[in-house]
Design a protein around this motif. Structure first.
Motif, PDB file in Angstrom:
ATOM      1  N   ILE A   1     131.263 -65.517 113.947  1.00  0.00           N
ATOM      2  CA  ILE A   1     132.280 -64.768 113.199  1.00  0.00           C
ATOM      3  C   ILE A   1     131.639 -63.911 112.114  1.00  0.00           C
ATOM      4  CG2 ILE A   1     134.246 -64.973 111.633  1.00  0.00           C
ATOM      5  CD1 ILE A   1     135.051 -67.508 113.202  1.00  0.00           C
ATOM      6  N   VAL A   2     130.768 -64.537 111.310  1.00  0.00           N
ATOM      7  CA  VAL A   2     130.181 -63.785 110.196  1.00  0.00           C
ATOM      8  C   VAL A   2     129.172 -62.753 110.674  1.00  0.00           C
ATOM      9  CG1 VAL A   2     130.564 -65.613 108.515  1.00  0.00           C
ATOM     10  CG2 VAL A   2     128.404 -65.555 109.784  1.00  0.00           C
ATOM     11  N   SER A   3     128.469 -63.036 111.780  1.00  0.00           N
ATOM     12  CA  SER A   3     127.484 -62.072 112.279  1.00  0.00           C
ATOM     13  C   SER A   3     128.163 -60.840 112.855  1.00  0.00           C
ATOM     14  CB  SER A   3     126.594 -62.717 113.338  1.00  0.00           C
ATOM     15  OG  SER A   3     127.347 -63.083 114.477  1.00  0.00           O
ATOM     16  N   ASN A   4     129.445 -60.990 113.223  1.00  0.00           N
ATOM     17  CA  ASN A   4     130.199 -59.855 113.753  1.00  0.00           C
ATOM     18  C   ASN A   4     131.091 -59.209 112.698  1.00  0.00           C
ATOM     19  OD1 ASN A   4     129.253 -59.967 116.447  1.00  0.00           O
ATOM     20  ND2 ASN A   4     130.612 -61.693 116.869  1.00  0.00           N
ATOM     21  N   ASN A   5     130.989 -59.730 111.473  1.00  0.00           N
ATOM     22  CA  ASN A   5     131.839 -59.209 110.401  1.00  0.00           C
ATOM     23  C   ASN A   5     130.994 -59.032 109.149  1.00  0.00           C
ATOM     24  OD1 ASN A   5     133.744 -58.730 108.375  1.00  0.00           O
ATOM     25  ND2 ASN A   5     135.304 -59.980 109.398  1.00  0.00           N
ATOM     26  N   LYS A   6     130.470 -57.830 108.959  1.00  0.00           N
ATOM     27  CA  LYS A   6     129.580 -57.573 107.828  1.00  0.00           C
ATOM     28  C   LYS A   6     130.270 -57.765 106.490  1.00  0.00           C
ATOM     29  CE  LYS A   6     126.582 -54.389 110.358  1.00  0.00           C
ATOM     30  NZ  LYS A   6     126.035 -53.014 110.418  1.00  0.00           N
ATOM     31  N   ASP A   7     131.599 -57.585 106.451  1.00  0.00           N
ATOM     32  CA  ASP A   7     132.325 -57.731 105.202  1.00  0.00           C
ATOM     33  C   ASP A   7     132.181 -59.142 104.646  1.00  0.00           C
ATOM     34  OD1 ASP A   7     133.125 -55.142 105.318  1.00  0.00           O
ATOM     35  OD2 ASP A   7     135.093 -55.586 106.211  1.00  0.00           O
TER      36      ASP A   7
END
Length: 218
Positions: A206-212
């Motif tokens: 999830i976090v690796s696909n969401n830079k925010d």
């Protein structure tokens, strides 16, 4: 079957292929292809062909796979062409939930007994026909009921102690739901299931696909 060591991810994918084939058969399909399986499972067709090649030749180029025959072959490979006697060790919330999961028996895993040290649970049923026995009777009951697989859902602090007891019963494998590594002789297989590891892998994706999310954490 070729006399080579099969990668564990391949075995897990075989189980996925079998489930996918079941779904296709339920829709009335008799034939399928690696391309159709790949599209259903969102993996590469070449991966499916490679996985199956470990065990022989299945299907024909331009014709595909006969679903019934491929399912029968995978059942044999995975040892699903027989019934497996299973015991649940640790009758907490997780153990009780597993006991009431109807998918186990459907796939050939028959729960024959459950065990717990809590005297208030001993003698009760956690599901229809599944009696809870005292841990003190584990060796005796497992031998009587020819238990082959144990599902371990005890606290981590006693996992190895209980594992040692299970080894003495002559079981063939343990599905380990405890958040710790257990040691067994080489002839007893262990499959670890840890929800938190899977969740951490999920949150990484999830976090690796969401830079925010990364920016907020800085």
């Amino acid at each position: 079957m070729k006399n080579i060591k099969i990668p564990k991810p391949t075995i897990k994918r075989l189980a996925m292929y079998y489930r996918c084939l079941e779904n296709k058969k339920a829709k009335g399909m008799q034939k399928t292809s690696s391309k159709e399986l790949a599209e259903s499972l969102e993996i590469k067709a070449s991966q499916i062909r490679k996985d199956l090649s470990y065990f022989g030749e299945f299907g024909k180029r331009g014709v595909g796979y006969d679903i019934d025959k491929l399912m029968d072959s995978i059942k044999t490979i995975l040892g699903l062409n027989k019934k497996w006697n299973v015991a649940i060790v640790g009758v907490g919330n997780l153990g009780s939930a597993i006991a009431n999961y109807t998918g186990l028996e459907k796939n050939g895993f028959i729960i024959k007994a459950a065990f717990d040290k809590n005297k208030s649970k001993v003698g009760t049923q956690i599901s229809a026909g599944i009696l809870v026995y005292d841990m003190d009777d584990l060796k005796k009951i497992c031998k009587e009921k020819n238990i082959e697989i144990a599902i371990l859902t005890v606290p981590a602090s006693v996992a190895q102690q209980v594992t040692d007891m299970l080894v003495e019963t002559g079981i063939k494998g343990i599905l380990n739901f405890t958040p710790t590594t257990i040691k067994t002789p080489e002839n007893i297989s262990v499959e670890d299931v840890d929800f938190t590891i899977s969740l951490k892998s999920l949150t990484y994706d999830i976090v690796s696909n969401n830079k925010d999310i990364y920016e907020l954490a800085e």
